[in-house]
Design an enzyme around this catalytic site. Sequence first.
Site, PDB file in Angstrom:
ATOM      1  N   ASP A 162      38.696  42.208  37.461  1.00 18.95           N
ATOM      2  CA  ASP A 162      37.250  42.642  38.010  1.00 18.95           C
ATOM      3  C   ASP A 162      36.452  43.173  36.728  1.00 18.95           C
ATOM      4  O   ASP A 162      36.826  44.440  36.504  1.00 18.95           O
ATOM      5  CB  ASP A 162      37.316  43.433  39.167  1.00 18.95           C
ATOM      6  CG  ASP A 162      35.717  43.665  39.742  1.00 18.95           C
ATOM      7  OD1 ASP A 162      35.246  42.997  40.435  1.00 18.95           O
ATOM      8  OD2 ASP A 162      35.213  44.794  39.238  1.00 18.95           O
ATOM      9  N   TYR A 211      30.195  46.481  31.899  1.00 22.77           N
ATOM     10  CA  TYR A 211      31.103  47.309  31.274  1.00 22.77           C
ATOM     11  C   TYR A 211      31.442  46.885  29.943  1.00 22.77           C
ATOM     12  O   TYR A 211      32.307  47.624  29.238  1.00 22.77           O
ATOM     13  CB  TYR A 211      32.633  46.776  32.161  1.00 22.77           C
ATOM     14  CG  TYR A 211      32.579  46.946  33.462  1.00 22.77           C
ATOM     15  CD1 TYR A 211      31.645  47.847  34.292  1.00 22.77           C
ATOM     16  CD2 TYR A 211      33.441  46.290  34.480  1.00 22.77           C
ATOM     17  CE1 TYR A 211      31.391  47.848  35.571  1.00 22.77           C
ATOM     18  CE2 TYR A 211      33.410  46.549  35.910  1.00 22.77           C
ATOM     19  CZ  TYR A 211      32.574  47.324  36.375  1.00 22.77           C
ATOM     20  OH  TYR A 211      32.387  47.329  37.756  1.00 22.77           O
ATOM     21  N   LYS A 270      29.749  40.136  37.005  1.00 26.75           N
ATOM     22  CA  LYS A 270      28.847  40.732  37.598  1.00 26.75           C
ATOM     23  C   LYS A 270      27.223  40.672  36.844  1.00 26.75           C
ATOM     24  O   LYS A 270      27.297  40.958  35.702  1.00 26.75           O
ATOM     25  CB  LYS A 270      28.825  41.954  38.221  1.00 26.75           C
ATOM     26  CG  LYS A 270      30.079  42.451  38.796  1.00 26.75           C
ATOM     27  CD  LYS A 270      30.169  43.602  39.526  1.00 26.75           C
ATOM     28  CE  LYS A 270      31.794  43.803  39.857  1.00 26.75           C
ATOM     29  NZ  LYS A 270      32.514  44.544  38.742  1.00 26.75           N
ATOM     30  N   HIS A 291      25.245  42.814  41.151  1.00 24.54           N
ATOM     31  CA  HIS A 291      25.814  44.278  40.824  1.00 24.54           C
ATOM     32  C   HIS A 291      25.296  45.024  41.734  1.00 24.54           C
ATOM     33  O   HIS A 291      26.074  46.006  42.172  1.00 24.54           O
ATOM     34  CB  HIS A 291      25.823  44.637  39.456  1.00 24.54           C
ATOM     35  CG  HIS A 291      26.739  45.291  39.119  1.00 24.54           C
ATOM     36  ND1 HIS A 291      27.437  45.559  37.873  1.00 24.54           N
ATOM     37  CD2 HIS A 291      27.528  46.422  39.877  1.00 24.54           C
ATOM     38  CE1 HIS A 291      28.303  46.238  37.671  1.00 24.54           C
ATOM     39  NE2 HIS A 291      28.519  47.126  38.869  1.00 24.54           N
ATOM     40  N   LYS A 335      41.883  50.733  38.556  1.00 31.09           N
ATOM     41  CA  LYS A 335      41.599  50.662  36.986  1.00 31.09           C
ATOM     42  C   LYS A 335      42.747  51.607  36.796  1.00 31.09           C
ATOM     43  O   LYS A 335      43.033  52.743  37.223  1.00 31.09           O
ATOM     44  CB  LYS A 335      40.283  50.925  36.646  1.00 31.09           C
ATOM     45  CG  LYS A 335      40.112  51.236  35.196  1.00 31.09           C
ATOM     46  CD  LYS A 335      40.293  52.713  35.007  1.00 31.09           C
ATOM     47  CE  LYS A 335      40.313  52.940  33.449  1.00 31.09           C
ATOM     48  NZ  LYS A 335      40.640  54.484  32.950  1.00 31.09           N
ATOM     49  N   SER A 336      43.454  51.278  35.446  1.00 31.88           N
ATOM     50  CA  SER A 336      44.308  52.062  34.868  1.00 31.88           C
ATOM     51  C   SER A 336      44.520  51.648  33.372  1.00 31.88           C
ATOM     52  O   SER A 336      44.742  50.448  33.283  1.00 31.88           O
ATOM     53  CB  SER A 336      45.492  52.419  35.584  1.00 31.88           C
ATOM     54  OG  SER A 336      46.223  53.312  34.701  1.00 31.88           O
ATOM     55  N   VAL A 337      44.552  52.686  32.560  1.00 34.35           N
ATOM     56  CA  VAL A 337      45.002  52.220  31.142  1.00 34.35           C
ATOM     57  C   VAL A 337      46.312  52.578  30.908  1.00 34.35           C
ATOM     58  O   VAL A 337      46.791  52.526  29.781  1.00 34.35           O
ATOM     59  CB  VAL A 337      43.997  52.706  30.233  1.00 34.35           C
ATOM     60  CG1 VAL A 337      42.781  52.323  30.033  1.00 34.35           C
ATOM     61  CG2 VAL A 337      43.899  54.175  30.322  1.00 34.35           C
TER      62      VAL A 337
END
Length: 282
Positions: A46, A51, A76, A109, A233-235
Amino acid sequence: MNPVPTITLNDGNTIPQLGFGVFQIEPKDTARAVGEALDIGYRHIDTAEMYGNEKEVGEAVRASGLDRGDVFVTSKLNNSFHEPGDAREAFDRTLSELGFDYVDLFLIHWPLPTLYDGDYVSTWKTLEEFKGDGRARSIGVSNFQVEHLERLAAETETVPAVNQIEVHPYLANDAVRGYGREHGIATEAWSPIAQGGVLEDPTITRIAEKADKTPAQAVLRWHVQRGDIVFPKSVTPSRMKENFELFDFELDPDDMGAITALDRGEDGRTGPNPDTFAYVPG
Ligand SMILES: NC(=O)C1=CN([C@@H]2O[C@H](COP(=O)(O)OP(=O)(O)OC[C@H]3O[C@@H](n4cnc5c(N)ncnc54)[C@H](OP(=O)(O)O)[C@@H]3O)[C@@H](O)[C@H]2O)C=CC1
Ligand SMILES: O=C(O)C(=O)[C@@H](O)[C@H](O)C(=O)CO
């Protein structure tokens, strides 16, 4: 076999119920993060023009060696581009940044009801063109309230395939979810763990401990059992893996109810209110 279930949208297309969100991932870190997510097994990404990392998402999908058709990618329309001509140009740019000839899902969006004379209807009709020419396999909206969805139903031909809205244990958002359920619009829950803000809640830590899972897994499983689509979300690779491991346990009805009872209504909102949000990037 990939453990992630798919959900069939109102246009017949399918979407993996669990994906990977890339809001607030720096462009320089995005290709690595998305590449790791695809290695773990995520098949749904996504992103958004907002972004600033569509290009790196496309690069990661190509570098993965997976077939384009095996990865579901959403983007979006940013708030500056609601006018139909601007929306057409913005969509062309999104495809060009991603390096794709289609996206799986394209969303408005934000509805921006206080801007553009409140005319998200002509914006939606422009997205219908993208669906019509096949460059968006599915189209949907994000941050639409019931009133906005009712207006699309009254004035246009296409029911959005999804509505991507803020949902987590502190913001159940059940009125908008209920409208979606009644009208065949799948709910996508953004900020599903409230950016970490629900993970120390004693009810959630208790339920997680009982299930021998982490608080994030308990919350994400709650979303899955409610039937919503999520893309945490994660890095951090260990968290990306943790967030993917949701399909070997189940929360019982009492635990589901206890998490749902944490709802704080509007006070639980962590992001902007869609009725008043009016940010347009310069
Ligand atoms: N349509 C819209 O208006 C919006 C859409 N979205 C979409 O939803 C996605 C998810 O929402 P987002 O706002 O990013 O927030 P999330 O609820 O997914 O939370 C992300 C945060 O939680 C941390 N985190 C992730 N997994 C764990 C874990 N297992 N344990 C502890 N902490 C964890 C991450 O840290 P770290 O990265 O450091 O590991 C990050 O700080 C976005 O990426 C975007 O795709 C989001 C907001 C608005
Ligand atoms: O992440 C998104 O998709 C958003 O729309 C958010 O960034 C939102 O615009 C916001 O958090 C503004 O403060």
